[in-house]
Design a protein around this motif. Structure first.
Motif, PDB file in Angstrom:
ATOM      1  N   PHE A 189       0.841  -1.201   0.000  1.00 20.31           N
ATOM      2  CA  PHE A 189       0.000   0.000   0.000  1.00 20.31           C
ATOM      3  C   PHE A 189       0.875   1.249   0.000  1.00 20.31           C
ATOM      4  O   PHE A 189       1.778   1.390   0.818  1.00 20.31           O
ATOM      5  CB  PHE A 189      -0.928   0.010   1.208  1.00 20.31           C
ATOM      6  CG  PHE A 189      -1.993  -1.050   1.157  1.00 20.31           C
ATOM      7  CD1 PHE A 189      -2.914  -1.077   0.110  1.00 20.31           C
ATOM      8  CD2 PHE A 189      -2.076  -2.032   2.128  1.00 20.31           C
ATOM      9  CE1 PHE A 189      -3.889  -2.048   0.051  1.00 20.31           C
ATOM     10  CE2 PHE A 189      -3.056  -3.013   2.075  1.00 20.31           C
ATOM     11  CZ  PHE A 189      -3.962  -3.024   1.024  1.00 20.31           C
ATOM     12  N   TYR A 214      -4.245   0.447   5.391  1.00 19.35           N
ATOM     13  CA  TYR A 214      -4.358   1.005   4.046  1.00 19.35           C
ATOM     14  C   TYR A 214      -3.676   2.377   4.030  1.00 19.35           C
ATOM     15  O   TYR A 214      -4.303   3.414   4.243  1.00 19.35           O
ATOM     16  CB  TYR A 214      -5.830   1.112   3.644  1.00 19.35           C
ATOM     17  CG  TYR A 214      -6.036   1.468   2.181  1.00 19.35           C
ATOM     18  CD1 TYR A 214      -6.215   0.483   1.228  1.00 19.35           C
ATOM     19  CD2 TYR A 214      -6.049   2.794   1.767  1.00 19.35           C
ATOM     20  CE1 TYR A 214      -6.403   0.793  -0.109  1.00 19.35           C
ATOM     21  CE2 TYR A 214      -6.226   3.127   0.435  1.00 19.35           C
ATOM     22  CZ  TYR A 214      -6.399   2.122  -0.493  1.00 19.35           C
ATOM     23  OH  TYR A 214      -6.579   2.451  -1.827  1.00 19.35           O
ATOM     24  N   PHE A 273      -4.531  -6.686   5.847  1.00 17.55           N
ATOM     25  CA  PHE A 273      -5.661  -5.811   5.522  1.00 17.55           C
ATOM     26  C   PHE A 273      -6.923  -6.629   5.250  1.00 17.55           C
ATOM     27  O   PHE A 273      -7.988  -6.379   5.843  1.00 17.55           O
ATOM     28  CB  PHE A 273      -5.294  -4.967   4.301  1.00 17.55           C
ATOM     29  CG  PHE A 273      -6.423  -4.160   3.717  1.00 17.55           C
ATOM     30  CD1 PHE A 273      -6.864  -2.996   4.336  1.00 17.55           C
ATOM     31  CD2 PHE A 273      -7.035  -4.555   2.542  1.00 17.55           C
ATOM     32  CE1 PHE A 273      -7.907  -2.249   3.793  1.00 17.55           C
ATOM     33  CE2 PHE A 273      -8.066  -3.812   1.985  1.00 17.55           C
ATOM     34  CZ  PHE A 273      -8.503  -2.654   2.621  1.00 17.55           C
ATOM     35  N   LEU A 290      -9.290  -3.132  -3.769  1.00 11.27           N
ATOM     36  CA  LEU A 290      -8.855  -2.898  -2.388  1.00 11.27           C
ATOM     37  C   LEU A 290      -9.313  -1.528  -1.885  1.00 11.27           C
ATOM     38  O   LEU A 290      -9.681  -1.375  -0.715  1.00 11.27           O
ATOM     39  CB  LEU A 290      -7.337  -3.038  -2.299  1.00 11.27           C
ATOM     40  CG  LEU A 290      -6.827  -4.455  -2.578  1.00 11.27           C
ATOM     41  CD1 LEU A 290      -5.317  -4.448  -2.818  1.00 11.27           C
ATOM     42  CD2 LEU A 290      -7.193  -5.405  -1.444  1.00 11.27           C
ATOM     43  N   LYS A 291      -9.315  -0.544  -2.774  1.00 12.56           N
ATOM     44  CA  LYS A 291      -9.819   0.776  -2.395  1.00 12.56           C
ATOM     45  C   LYS A 291     -11.300   0.694  -2.036  1.00 12.56           C
ATOM     46  O   LYS A 291     -11.746   1.303  -1.051  1.00 12.56           O
ATOM     47  CB  LYS A 291      -9.612   1.763  -3.548  1.00 12.56           C
ATOM     48  CG  LYS A 291     -10.168   3.155  -3.286  1.00 12.56           C
ATOM     49  CD  LYS A 291      -9.951   4.052  -4.497  1.00 12.56           C
ATOM     50  CE  LYS A 291     -10.614   5.400  -4.310  1.00 12.56           C
ATOM     51  NZ  LYS A 291     -10.426   6.283  -5.501  1.00 12.56           N
ATOM     52  N   CYS A 294     -11.717  -0.794   1.346  1.00 15.19           N
ATOM     53  CA  CYS A 294     -11.400   0.174   2.388  1.00 15.19           C
ATOM     54  C   CYS A 294     -12.532   1.178   2.553  1.00 15.19           C
ATOM     55  O   CYS A 294     -12.893   1.549   3.681  1.00 15.19           O
ATOM     56  CB  CYS A 294     -10.099   0.896   2.042  1.00 15.19           C
ATOM     57  SG  CYS A 294      -9.499   1.994   3.348  1.00 15.19           S
TER      58      CYS A 294
END
Length: 240
Positions: A9, A120, A104, A147-148, A151
């Protein structure tokens, strides 16, 4: 015994005993292989797939040679050959290496959203690229977006939970975090404006909405979300 850690990240770096590695062991193809296997995790990735990602312009023999050379180097210089598991399908050995992307996703799956958000620290593989490897670049873009989004869901959940628990200031903090993650999202901006109003900070609500309008106009060349403009009008009416 060395401890290896891959950080994905905000960039892509390999640490050994908490120090960042430099030199030949961190050349781009070697780091890219670690990133591919980190995301693949327990299911692993076939040699053919790795070769297609990392040497797309090479014929099968040259791509196979490239991967074999890369694996030989990694095994020789990192942890006496224990870094990789499998033969036709390769996996990283979790007894040898840790990575923030595993932690994560594990935190998200366990509902430990604050831990996940702390991990993150920026977009996945931010600033990292391989020349002449379009499939790898597409893979990075897909994983970065996935992944964004995960999050963003975690932050939204934290904000909603704070609201339900009657803690508007903590909710406001999470909505600020959500806007930092995706400053162009209209719904997130509406939530930030509403959260600012909920704590009585009308100036902050108006400022955030106006900054959002400017951002869309200067960066994307479009007008702001109509609902945000409606909120701006409401705030102005109550502060006029």
């Amino acid at each position: 015994m060395e401890t290896l850690r891959l950080l994905t990240f905000g960039g892509l770096t390999l640490q050994v005993d908490n120090g960042t590695m430099t030199g030949a062991s961190t050349r781009r193809h070697r780091l890219a292989l670690l990133a591919l296997l980190a995301v693949a995790r327990n299911r692993g990735l076939s040699r053919d797939k790795i070769q297609a990602y990392l040497w797309p312009e090479s014929d099968a023999d040259h791509a196979r040679h490239g991967l074999n050379q890369l694996l030989y180097f990694q095994r020789r210089h990192l942890y006496d050959g224990g870094l990789f598991l499998g033969r036709k399908t390769l996996r990283l050995n979790p007894a040898v290496i840790t990575t923030d992307v595993w932690e994560f996703e594990d935190a998200l799956d366990a509902g430990a959203y604050e831990t996940a958000v702390r991990l993150y620290s920026g977009p996945f593989l931010d600033g990292f690229f391989l020349r002449g490897a379009p499939d790898f670049e597409h893979w990075v873009e897909d994983q970065r977006l996935r992944l964004k989004r995960r999050c963003a869901v975690a932050i939204t959940t934290l904000a909603r939970t704070a609201e339900k628990e009657g803690d508007p200031r903590r909710a406001l903090g999470w909505w600020h975090h959500a806007v930092e993650l995706d400053p162009f999202d209209a719904d997130t901006m509406r939530q930030l404006v509403a959260a600012s109003l909920a704590v009585g900070d009308r100036a902050a609500a108006l400022g955030a909405a106006q900054q959002y309008a400017v951002l869309l106009r200067t960066e994307l060349g479009i007008g702001p979300d109509p609902e945000v403009m409606r909120l701006i009008g409401q705030v102005r009416e109550t502060t006029g």
